[in-house]
Design an enzyme around this catalytic site. Sequence first.
Site, PDB file in Angstrom:
ATOM      1  N   SER A   1       0.844  -1.229   0.151  1.00  0.00           N
ATOM      2  CA  SER A   1       0.387   0.463   0.080  1.00  0.00           C
ATOM      3  C   SER A   1       1.051   1.045  -0.039  1.00  0.00           C
ATOM      4  CB  SER A   1      -0.937   0.219   1.065  1.00  0.00           C
ATOM      5  OG  SER A   1      -0.075   0.110   2.452  1.00  0.00           O
TER       6      SER A   1
ATOM      7  N   ASP B   1      -1.479  -1.507  -3.752  1.00  0.00           N
ATOM      8  CA  ASP B   1      -2.453  -1.456  -2.873  1.00  0.00           C
ATOM      9  C   ASP B   1      -3.020   0.862  -2.551  1.00  0.00           C
ATOM     10  OD1 ASP B   1      -5.291  -1.711  -2.519  1.00  0.00           O
ATOM     11  OD2 ASP B   1      -4.648  -1.813  -0.257  1.00  0.00           O
ATOM     12  N   HIS B   2      -3.873   0.997  -2.675  1.00  0.00           N
ATOM     13  CA  HIS B   2      -4.765   2.376  -2.009  1.00  0.00           C
ATOM     14  C   HIS B   2      -3.643   3.517  -2.468  1.00  0.00           C
ATOM     15  CE1 HIS B   2      -8.031   1.546   0.134  1.00  0.00           C
ATOM     16  NE2 HIS B   2      -8.433   0.052   0.407  1.00  0.00           N
TER      17      HIS B   2
ATOM     18  N   ASP C   1      -6.958   4.901  -5.747  1.00  0.00           N
ATOM     19  CA  ASP C   1      -8.407   5.342  -4.870  1.00  0.00           C
ATOM     20  C   ASP C   1      -7.834   6.936  -4.923  1.00  0.00           C
ATOM     21  OD1 ASP C   1      -9.697   6.174  -2.396  1.00  0.00           O
ATOM     22  OD2 ASP C   1      -7.884   5.180  -1.218  1.00  0.00           O
TER      23      ASP C   1
ATOM     24  N   GLU D   1     -11.621   2.058  -6.284  1.00  0.00           N
ATOM     25  CA  GLU D   1     -13.246   2.650  -5.168  1.00  0.00           C
ATOM     26  C   GLU D   1     -14.103   2.994  -5.350  1.00  0.00           C
ATOM     27  OE1 GLU D   1     -13.239   3.266  -0.360  1.00  0.00           O
ATOM     28  OE2 GLU D   1     -11.312   2.465  -1.364  1.00  0.00           O
TER      29      GLU D   1
ATOM     30  N   HIS E   1     -12.934  -5.205   0.649  1.00  0.00           N
ATOM     31  CA  HIS E   1     -11.972  -4.190   1.353  1.00  0.00           C
ATOM     32  C   HIS E   1     -11.684  -4.489   2.978  1.00  0.00           C
ATOM     33  CE1 HIS E   1      -9.333  -1.769  -1.149  1.00  0.00           C
ATOM     34  NE2 HIS E   1      -9.951  -2.455  -2.195  1.00  0.00           N
ATOM     35  N   GLY E   2     -11.175  -4.854   3.762  1.00  0.00           N
ATOM     36  CA  GLY E   2     -11.773  -4.921   4.965  1.00  0.00           C
ATOM     37  C   GLY E   2     -12.952  -6.307   5.603  1.00  0.00           C
TER      38      GLY E   2
ATOM     39  N   ASN F   1      -9.242  -9.004  -0.037  1.00  0.00           N
ATOM     40  CA  ASN F   1      -8.146  -7.910   1.125  1.00  0.00           C
ATOM     41  C   ASN F   1      -8.291  -8.419   1.807  1.00  0.00           C
ATOM     42  OD1 ASN F   1      -8.076  -7.166  -2.043  1.00  0.00           O
ATOM     43  ND2 ASN F   1      -8.081  -4.739  -1.456  1.00  0.00           N
ATOM     44  N   VAL F   2      -7.131  -9.004   2.534  1.00  0.00           N
ATOM     45  CA  VAL F   2      -6.661  -9.466   4.300  1.00  0.00           C
ATOM     46  C   VAL F   2      -5.271  -8.059   3.953  1.00  0.00           C
ATOM     47  CG1 VAL F   2      -6.328 -10.925   5.867  1.00  0.00           C
ATOM     48  CG2 VAL F   2      -7.252 -11.112   3.802  1.00  0.00           C
TER      49      VAL F   2
END
Length: 283
Positions: free
Chosen positions: A50, A84-85, A106, A136, A211-212, A233-234
Amino acid sequence: MPLVSTGELVTAARTAGHGLAAFNVITLEHAEAIAAGAERAGAPAILQISENAVKFHGGDLAPVAAAAAAVARASSAPLSLHLDHVESVELLHAAHSAGFSSAMFDASKLSYEENVRATAEAARWGHERGIWIEAELGKVGGKDGEPPLDAHAPGVRTDPAEAEGYVADTGVDALAVAVGSSHAMTDRTAALDHELIAALRDAVPVPLVLHGSSGVPDEEIRRAVAAGMVKINVGTALNTAFTGAVRAHLTANPTTVDPRKYLVPAREAMAGTVAHFLGLVRG
């Protein structure tokens, strides 16, 4: 084995009707644990780095990306590398030379119109270079530095009609949606809206991303995949396993100073968590 592209892994999972888990990399031990867990489960996986992890490593993407890629290439499991993000366009543009086959751009903090413009440009840039782009829509919440967000508050969840237009206007390859989960949850109590997941699946032509997922119970994850979620996503679940193992070792051995003594059980705890989630998403 050589790195596999995220797009190939997601397409294969979607075609087979099961999920594909993506795990956040912070340290070298995270990457090693993801590879070990994927080998143990006999399943593919995604190693995610990320923007916050890049900041943790001094803002330079190259070293942490090179380390994760080296671990992935040394593994017998099919693994891909995902950024990521990403909010920084500069960091997004560093993905190509760093070996990433995909990125999650994002722009969710922007207004809808600005989000569409920025994400469409990111998708255009990525597709010109063979990079698969995720975005997202909705407010998952819980990311580091953000105020608390009620995942069940009005206006938080992703609207199917808006999602349909968003995907058409941006050209993204996958869509992360808000359906009841939240980032950074350390207890697994999130309740997902499975009817909404199915409606979103029917509304958009691209794979859906949850996500989450660390805060989502096992059966909820299984149901989410059955309803249409593909990329799961983990992140926090790995950190919980890591920190728990370190804390247990240091509590039992308070004079330990060699980090290898507690990083070995920490890495093993994360590998077990990876294998568990990979089993969940594959049914």
